[in-house]
Design an enzyme around this catalytic site. Structure first.
Site, PDB file in Angstrom:
ATOM      1  N   VAL A   1       0.935  -1.282  -0.133  1.00 46.25           N
ATOM      2  CA  VAL A   1      -0.050  -0.071   0.064  1.00 46.25           C
ATOM      3  C   VAL A   1       0.905   1.357   0.029  1.00 46.25           C
ATOM      4  O   VAL A   1       0.357   2.318  -0.299  1.00 46.25           O
ATOM      5  CB  VAL A   1      -0.948   0.240   1.120  1.00 46.25           C
TER       6      VAL A   1
ATOM      7  N   ASN B   1      -6.920  -0.706   6.455  1.00 46.69           N
ATOM      8  CA  ASN B   1      -6.514  -1.417   7.622  1.00 46.69           C
ATOM      9  C   ASN B   1      -4.981  -1.713   7.783  1.00 46.69           C
ATOM     10  O   ASN B   1      -4.279  -1.740   8.831  1.00 46.69           O
ATOM     11  CB  ASN B   1      -7.234  -2.712   7.695  1.00 46.69           C
TER      12      ASN B   1
ATOM     13  N   ALA C   1       1.996   9.030  15.459  1.00 47.91           N
ATOM     14  CA  ALA C   1       1.657  10.355  14.774  1.00 47.91           C
ATOM     15  C   ALA C   1       1.109   9.702  13.257  1.00 47.91           C
ATOM     16  O   ALA C   1       0.402  10.577  13.044  1.00 47.91           O
ATOM     17  CB  ALA C   1       3.352  10.726  14.410  1.00 47.91           C
ATOM     18  N   THR C   2       1.652   8.726  13.034  1.00 44.44           N
ATOM     19  CA  THR C   2       0.827   8.147  11.738  1.00 44.44           C
ATOM     20  C   THR C   2      -0.813   7.966  12.020  1.00 44.44           C
ATOM     21  O   THR C   2      -1.636   8.188  11.270  1.00 44.44           O
ATOM     22  CB  THR C   2       1.306   6.974  11.212  1.00 44.44           C
ATOM     23  N   LYS C   3      -0.993   7.339  13.188  1.00 47.92           N
ATOM     24  CA  LYS C   3      -2.385   6.932  14.012  1.00 47.92           C
ATOM     25  C   LYS C   3      -3.301   8.494  14.028  1.00 47.92           C
ATOM     26  O   LYS C   3      -4.360   8.188  13.818  1.00 47.92           O
ATOM     27  CB  LYS C   3      -2.364   6.140  14.798  1.00 47.92           C
TER      28      LYS C   3
ATOM     29  N   SER D   1      -5.852   3.857  16.089  1.00 44.99           N
ATOM     30  CA  SER D   1      -5.324   3.333  17.180  1.00 44.99           C
ATOM     31  C   SER D   1      -5.525   4.226  18.387  1.00 44.99           C
ATOM     32  O   SER D   1      -5.399   5.664  18.067  1.00 44.99           O
ATOM     33  CB  SER D   1      -3.904   2.966  17.129  1.00 44.99           C
TER      34      SER D   1
ATOM     35  N   ILE E   1      -5.034  -5.314  20.794  1.00 43.66           N
ATOM     36  CA  ILE E   1      -5.821  -6.395  20.202  1.00 43.66           C
ATOM     37  C   ILE E   1      -4.700  -7.650  19.967  1.00 43.66           C
ATOM     38  O   ILE E   1      -3.893  -7.443  19.341  1.00 43.66           O
ATOM     39  CB  ILE E   1      -6.266  -6.031  18.806  1.00 43.66           C
TER      40      ILE E   1
ATOM     41  N   TYR F   1       4.655   5.693  15.098  1.00 44.82           N
ATOM     42  CA  TYR F   1       3.369   5.108  14.879  1.00 44.82           C
ATOM     43  C   TYR F   1       2.181   5.897  15.470  1.00 44.82           C
ATOM     44  O   TYR F   1       1.366   6.059  14.522  1.00 44.82           O
ATOM     45  CB  TYR F   1       3.448   3.535  15.852  1.00 44.82           C
TER      46      TYR F   1
HETATM   47  P1  NDP Z   1      -0.768  -7.564  11.676  1.00 43.48           P
HETATM   48  O1  NDP Z   1       0.580  -7.198  11.798  1.00 43.48           O
HETATM   49  O2  NDP Z   1      -1.533  -8.714  12.227  1.00 43.48           O
HETATM   50  O3  NDP Z   1      -1.280  -7.687  10.403  1.00 43.48           O
HETATM   51  C1  NDP Z   1      -1.029  -6.551   9.375  1.00 43.48           C
HETATM   52  C2  NDP Z   1      -1.519  -6.814   8.147  1.00 43.48           C
HETATM   53  O4  NDP Z   1      -0.984  -5.574   7.396  1.00 43.48           O
HETATM   54  C3  NDP Z   1      -1.152  -7.955   7.146  1.00 43.48           C
HETATM   55  O5  NDP Z   1      -2.169  -8.611   6.482  1.00 43.48           O
HETATM   56  C4  NDP Z   1      -0.013  -7.467   6.245  1.00 43.48           C
HETATM   57  O6  NDP Z   1       0.024  -8.313   5.164  1.00 43.48           O
HETATM   58  C5  NDP Z   1      -0.468  -6.311   6.120  1.00 43.48           C
HETATM   59  N1  NDP Z   1       0.490  -5.300   5.482  1.00 43.48           N
HETATM   60  C6  NDP Z   1       1.635  -4.807   6.472  1.00 43.48           C
HETATM   61  N2  NDP Z   1       2.505  -3.783   5.543  1.00 43.48           N
HETATM   62  C7  NDP Z   1       1.736  -3.727   4.355  1.00 43.48           C
HETATM   63  C8  NDP Z   1       1.895  -2.899   3.213  1.00 43.48           C
HETATM   64  N3  NDP Z   1       3.207  -2.320   3.006  1.00 43.48           N
HETATM   65  N4  NDP Z   1       1.065  -3.034   2.021  1.00 43.48           N
HETATM   66  C9  NDP Z   1       0.166  -4.067   2.372  1.00 43.48           C
HETATM   67  N5  NDP Z   1      -0.227  -4.676   3.423  1.00 43.48           N
HETATM   68  C10 NDP Z   1       0.535  -4.618   4.300  1.00 43.48           C
HETATM   69  O7  NDP Z   1      -1.648  -6.299  12.104  1.00 43.48           O
HETATM   70  P2  NDP Z   1      -3.062  -6.011  12.907  1.00 43.48           P
HETATM   71  O8  NDP Z   1      -4.062  -6.980  12.630  1.00 43.48           O
HETATM   72  O9  NDP Z   1      -2.640  -6.176  14.504  1.00 43.48           O
HETATM   73  O10 NDP Z   1      -3.227  -4.590  12.598  1.00 43.48           O
HETATM   74  C11 NDP Z   1      -4.084  -4.310  11.635  1.00 43.48           C
HETATM   75  C12 NDP Z   1      -4.276  -2.623  11.709  1.00 43.48           C
HETATM   76  O11 NDP Z   1      -4.960  -2.410  13.070  1.00 43.48           O
HETATM   77  C13 NDP Z   1      -3.068  -1.846  11.655  1.00 43.48           C
HETATM   78  O12 NDP Z   1      -3.232  -0.554  10.884  1.00 43.48           O
HETATM   79  C14 NDP Z   1      -2.571  -1.430  12.974  1.00 43.48           C
HETATM   80  O13 NDP Z   1      -2.074  -0.406  13.056  1.00 43.48           O
HETATM   81  C15 NDP Z   1      -4.152  -1.575  13.717  1.00 43.48           C
HETATM   82  N6  NDP Z   1      -4.107  -1.632  15.255  1.00 43.48           N
HETATM   83  C16 NDP Z   1      -3.843  -2.690  15.851  1.00 43.48           C
HETATM   84  C17 NDP Z   1      -3.851  -2.991  17.054  1.00 43.48           C
HETATM   85  C18 NDP Z   1      -3.311  -4.240  17.757  1.00 43.48           C
HETATM   86  O14 NDP Z   1      -3.247  -4.329  19.022  1.00 43.48           O
HETATM   87  N7  NDP Z   1      -2.984  -5.159  17.185  1.00 43.48           N
HETATM   88  C19 NDP Z   1      -4.217  -1.728  18.088  1.00 43.48           C
HETATM   89  C20 NDP Z   1      -4.528  -0.613  17.225  1.00 43.48           C
HETATM   90  C21 NDP Z   1      -4.447  -0.438  15.965  1.00 43.48           C
HETATM   91  P3  NDP Z   1       0.935  -9.630   4.833  1.00 43.48           P
HETATM   92  O15 NDP Z   1       0.265 -10.657   5.916  1.00 43.48           O
HETATM   93  O16 NDP Z   1       1.297 -10.031   3.777  1.00 43.48           O
HETATM   94  O17 NDP Z   1       2.359  -9.136   5.640  1.00 43.48           O
END
Ligand code: NDP
Length: 244
Positions: free
Chosen positions: A61, A87, A154-156, A139, A185, A152
């Site tokens: 992305v 996401n 700052a991006t959120k 977040s 989470i 992180y």
């Molecule tokens: P995970 O690390 O479990 O999964 C990340 C997902 O994002 C994967 O599907 C990965 O793909 C994809 N991804 C990462 N970098 C890229 C990229 N450059 N281009 C396309 N896809 C990408 O993360 P979470 O499920 O925990 O987090 C999901 C969202 O929720 C994020 O934005 C995170 O900041 C936010 N969040 C999470 C929290 C938590 O506690 N877990 C808390 C607050 C917010 P691949 O599998 O192919 O690497």
């Protein structure tokens, strides 16, 4: 407009749960991923086996041309995107003074540029149809700030600004833009933290537990539904009371 959703970062964690929930609610879903094709395809096979309409698509992305190609592929395969869930994201901890230029820009290019490129790419059809919905995954750290997670956070926070401003701009076109701010989470992302911290974080949460990806998926599905038709520009915190 047909119910067609693009969920970035849906190969695992929160995105996987969002794609699953939307598919179960009758959305045709594109499962976006960056490298874990095996996981994305396994999920697609499971959902297709349940009779859901799904596809997978690889795109980093942070790369505009890959995002635009992904959106075109979804349009050709499923139809024009009526729901975009931004996401995909990366996290990481370090002291502010140890942050390199490269790391800082990497956070912004994935977490913010990614949402910008994808939102801009799906908008022509939404504007044409005078309908559509975007949900950004921010977040609680974007709302409150966190030590050792300055980039992180700052991006959120930027995603919250993007959500509110874009919502104001697109409301007259009947396109809603909202944000979900998850607390802590249980996903692979927590591997970034010292594991001894997890019970402490659960204890710090008034509801006494860490969140699940399904908790966040339910919030996203609500914001995407017609029940949320009059809701735009909002940040729905989903954290068991963590930042109260
Ligand atoms: P995970 O690390 O479990 O999964 C990340 C997902 O994002 C994967 O599907 C990965 O793909 C994809 N991804 C990462 N970098 C890229 C990229 N450059 N281009 C396309 N896809 C990408 O993360 P979470 O499920 O925990 O987090 C999901 C969202 O929720 C994020 O934005 C995170 O900041 C936010 N969040 C999470 C929290 C938590 O506690 N877990 C808390 C607050 C917010 P691949 O599998 O192919 O690497």
């Amino acid at each position: 407009m047909e119910k067609i959703a693009l969920v970035t970062g849906a190969s695992r964690g929160i995105g996987r749960a969002i794609a699953t929930e939307l598919a179960h609610r009758g959305w045709a879903v594109c499962i976006g991923y960056r490298v874990r094709q095996d996981k994305a395809e396994k999920l697609a096979a499971e959902l297709a086996g349940e009779g859901c309409r799904v596809m997978t698509c690889q795109a980093d992305v942070s790369r505009r041309e890959e995002v635009e190609r992904m959106v075109r592929r979804v349009e050709q395969t499923l139809g024009p995107v009526s729901l975009l869930v931004n996401n995909a994201g990366i996290a990481g901890q370090c002291l502010f003074q140890d942050l390199t230029d490269e790391r800082w820009h990497e956070f912004f290019s994935v977490n913010v540029d990614g949402a910008f490129y994808a939102s801009r790419a799906v908008l022509p059809h939404m504007l044409h149809e005078h309908e559509g919905c975007i949900v950004n995954i921010s977040s609680i750290w974007g709302q409150r700030g966190a030590s050792c997670e300055v980039a992180y956070s700052a991006t959120k926070a930027a995603l919250i600004g993007l959500t509110r401003s874009l919502a104001a701009e697109l409301a007259p076109s009947h396109i809603r833009v909202n944000c979900v701010a998850p607390g802590v989470i249980r996903t692979d992302m927590l591997n970034e933290l010292p594991q001894s911290l997890l019970p402490q974080l659960a204890e710090q949460t008034p509801m006494g537990r860490l969140g699940t990806p399904e908790d966040i998926a339910a919030a996203v599905a609500f914001l995407a539904s017609s029940e949320a038709d009059f809701i735009t520009g909002q940040v729905l915190t989903c954290d068991g009371g963590f930042i109260l």
